[in-house]
Design an enzyme around this catalytic site. Structure first.
Site, PDB file in Angstrom:
ATOM      1  N   ASP A 160     -10.309  -8.719   8.352  1.00  0.00           N
ATOM      2  CA  ASP A 160     -11.738  -8.646   8.024  1.00  0.00           C
ATOM      3  C   ASP A 160     -12.370 -10.036   8.074  1.00  0.00           C
ATOM      4  O   ASP A 160     -13.478 -10.211   8.566  1.00  0.00           O
ATOM      5  CB  ASP A 160     -11.950  -8.044   6.626  1.00  0.00           C
ATOM      6  CG  ASP A 160     -12.104  -6.526   6.699  1.00  0.00           C
ATOM      7  OD1 ASP A 160     -11.780  -5.952   7.764  1.00  0.00           O
ATOM      8  OD2 ASP A 160     -12.537  -5.922   5.708  1.00  0.00           O
ATOM      9  N   ASP A 185      -4.791  -6.848   6.204  1.00  0.00           N
ATOM     10  CA  ASP A 185      -6.022  -6.147   5.841  1.00  0.00           C
ATOM     11  C   ASP A 185      -7.121  -7.171   5.546  1.00  0.00           C
ATOM     12  O   ASP A 185      -8.244  -7.106   6.063  1.00  0.00           O
ATOM     13  CB  ASP A 185      -5.724  -5.297   4.589  1.00  0.00           C
ATOM     14  CG  ASP A 185      -6.856  -4.358   4.227  1.00  0.00           C
ATOM     15  OD1 ASP A 185      -7.821  -4.258   5.003  1.00  0.00           O
ATOM     16  OD2 ASP A 185      -6.770  -3.728   3.157  1.00  0.00           O
ATOM     17  N   ASP A 207      -2.470 -18.226   2.095  1.00  0.00           N
ATOM     18  CA  ASP A 207      -3.651 -18.908   1.537  1.00  0.00           C
ATOM     19  C   ASP A 207      -4.150 -19.987   2.494  1.00  0.00           C
ATOM     20  O   ASP A 207      -5.361 -20.155   2.696  1.00  0.00           O
ATOM     21  CB  ASP A 207      -3.361 -19.479   0.136  1.00  0.00           C
ATOM     22  CG  ASP A 207      -1.965 -20.052  -0.005  1.00  0.00           C
ATOM     23  OD1 ASP A 207      -1.153 -19.917   0.925  1.00  0.00           O
ATOM     24  OD2 ASP A 207      -1.678 -20.660  -1.060  1.00  0.00           O
ATOM     25  N   LYS A 220       3.969 -15.339   2.425  1.00  0.00           N
ATOM     26  CA  LYS A 220       3.847 -16.101   1.175  1.00  0.00           C
ATOM     27  C   LYS A 220       5.284 -16.411   0.735  1.00  0.00           C
ATOM     28  O   LYS A 220       5.731 -16.042  -0.363  1.00  0.00           O
ATOM     29  CB  LYS A 220       3.071 -15.266   0.143  1.00  0.00           C
ATOM     30  CG  LYS A 220       2.703 -15.984  -1.124  1.00  0.00           C
ATOM     31  CD  LYS A 220       1.598 -17.020  -0.947  1.00  0.00           C
ATOM     32  CE  LYS A 220       1.336 -17.740  -2.260  1.00  0.00           C
ATOM     33  NZ  LYS A 220       0.508 -18.944  -2.094  1.00  0.00           N
ATOM     34  N   TYR A 256       0.814  -1.219   0.000  1.00  0.00           N
ATOM     35  CA  TYR A 256       0.000   0.000   0.000  1.00  0.00           C
ATOM     36  C   TYR A 256       0.847   1.267   0.000  1.00  0.00           C
ATOM     37  O   TYR A 256       0.342   2.359  -0.238  1.00  0.00           O
ATOM     38  CB  TYR A 256      -0.962   0.029   1.202  1.00  0.00           C
ATOM     39  CG  TYR A 256      -1.971  -1.103   1.230  1.00  0.00           C
ATOM     40  CD1 TYR A 256      -2.099  -1.982   0.152  1.00  0.00           C
ATOM     41  CD2 TYR A 256      -2.805  -1.312   2.311  1.00  0.00           C
ATOM     42  CE1 TYR A 256      -3.003  -3.021   0.169  1.00  0.00           C
ATOM     43  CE2 TYR A 256      -3.719  -2.345   2.334  1.00  0.00           C
ATOM     44  CZ  TYR A 256      -3.808  -3.209   1.264  1.00  0.00           C
ATOM     45  OH  TYR A 256      -4.710  -4.244   1.289  1.00  0.00           O
TER      46      TYR A 256
END
Ligand code: NAD
Length: 366
Positions: free
Chosen positions: A255, A251, A227, A195, A146
């Protein structure tokens, strides 16, 4: 202990929920012999209405001078409020982004707790949710994808876009230290999520996290690919204590973790810098649809205040008392409208706050 707190009621339901969190803090201070002083600061729409901007320099200076900041939520109805006719950098949310940056808040903490009493709100199957779960997502907030360089360009008539995911060793180290420190206050288990089978930034992440882990031999560290983590959160959420991860993965996972609890009005959050300073706020927004109706659930803000006691002031005993009081009120069947279920007793925001204050007295175990 003397504690100077900056209070940002904000917009919508913000002033209502912050008033209840303050009442809980005041009673806790009284019970445990602390002195809390508050300074109220405007942010978001409330600041636009008075000062014409969503955040003033004075507000930043006040927040910096405090030991911690307790916030409600900011923003209005984005389709109706005149605040959203302003240019983007003058809107309520711009103030929030600016204060986070000015305070150097790089670590975001979002607990996802499933209370037995609210298990029906959890969308997971009964055999998965039985026994509840209590995890905390620790997300890096100021680096990664970001904040990396980005561009969109056209080559040979074809549009391309590039985003860059960069982390320095130092950025990873400081969030890892926070993760291990916080795990020490919980079940002493860190799952670092990356990852590393594909990304260089994740391989560096994993290497630095392992270096930091050496300093915390009492905390169990494991690594998980992002994942797999997304699957495990709905398959076996009880396995997690602290999930430590970078900005974008955090992020998305935070959620997901919060939705498996099913109750937006219960979700606390904290953002910390490299000192003990932090900004504490509920994960939800300003709920303009129920503002002023005494219908908001103040528990997310009260639990955020409890996090402030624990993480900024190291008052774990006091934070435990607040958490116990919330649990006791839920156990007795009191509910605000958002978490109401058959057989329970519905109350408004003020009454929910009053009940929690009352149970602080009764649930005291000094
Ligand atoms: P929201 O979280 O405010 O509301 C979503 C739904 O959840 C609404 O139906 C609302 O009534 C309900 N809800 C939220 N909190 C509740 C509570 N404590 N008790 C009972 N019900 C609750 O999200 P939104 O409607 O998308 O956004 C409204 C405003 O909040 C927007 O201006 C948005 O930008 C802002 N916002 C601010 C923050 C923040 O301050 N950090 C975060 C998210 C959204």
């Amino acid at each position: 202990m003397k504690l100077n707190i900056v209070c940002i009621p904000g917009d919508g339901i913000g002033p209502e929920i912050v008033a209840q969190a303050r009442a809980v803090l005041d009673r806790t201070a009284e019970l445990y012999g602390h002195e809390m002083t508050y300074k109220e600061v405007l942010l978001g729409g409330a600041s636009i209405d008075v000062h014409g901007v969503p955040l003033t320099e004075e507000a930043i200076a006040d927040a910096k001078a405090a030991d911690a900041v307790l916030m409600g939520s900011i923003g209005g109805d984005t389709t109706k409020s005149p605040w959203y006719k302003l240019p983007p950098d003058k809107r309520p949310e711009a103030g929030l982004l600016r204060i986070r940056k000015a305070l150097g808040l790089f670590a975001n903490l979002r607990p996802a707790v499933l209370y037995e009493e609210l298990a029906d709100a959890c969308p997971l199957r009964q055999e998965i949710r039985q026994g509840g779960f209590d995890m905390l997502i620790m997300r890096e907030l100021t680096g990664g994808l970001y904040f990396g360089e980005r561009k969109t360009y056209t080559e040979n008539g074809m549009r391309h876009a590039v985003d860059t995911l960069t982390y320095s060793e130092e950025e990873i180290r400081r969030i890892a230290v926070k993760g291990f420190e916080i795990a020490r206050k919980r079940k002493k288990k860190v799952t670092s999520v990356d990852k590393a089978n594909v990304l260089d930034s994740s391989r560096l992440w994993r290497a630095i996290v392992e270096e930091v882990a050496v300093e915390y031999p009492d905390v169990a560290l494991s690594h998980m690919l992002v994942d797999n983590c997304a699957m495990q959160l709905v398959k076996d959420p009880a396995q997690f204590d602290v999930i430590l991860t970078e900005n974008m993965f955090g992020d998305i996972l935070s959620d997901e973790a919060s939705m498996v609890t099913g109750s937006i009005g219960m979700l606390a959050s904290a953002s910390l810098n490299d000192t003990k300073f932090g900004l504490y706020e509920p994960s939800h927004g300003s709920a303009p649809d129920i503002a002023g109706a005494d219908a908001a659930n103040p528990i997310a803000t009260i639990l955020s205040a409890s996090m402030m006691l624990r993480y900024s002031f190291d008052l774990d005993r006091e934070a435990d008392a607040v958490d116990r009081a919330v649990k006791a009120v839920l156990q007795e069947g009191w509910r605000t409208a958002d978490i109401m279920s058959p057989g329970c007793r519905q109350v408004g925001c003020r009454e929910m706050g009053r009940l929690i204050v009352e149970h602080l007295e009764g649930g005291e175990q000094r």
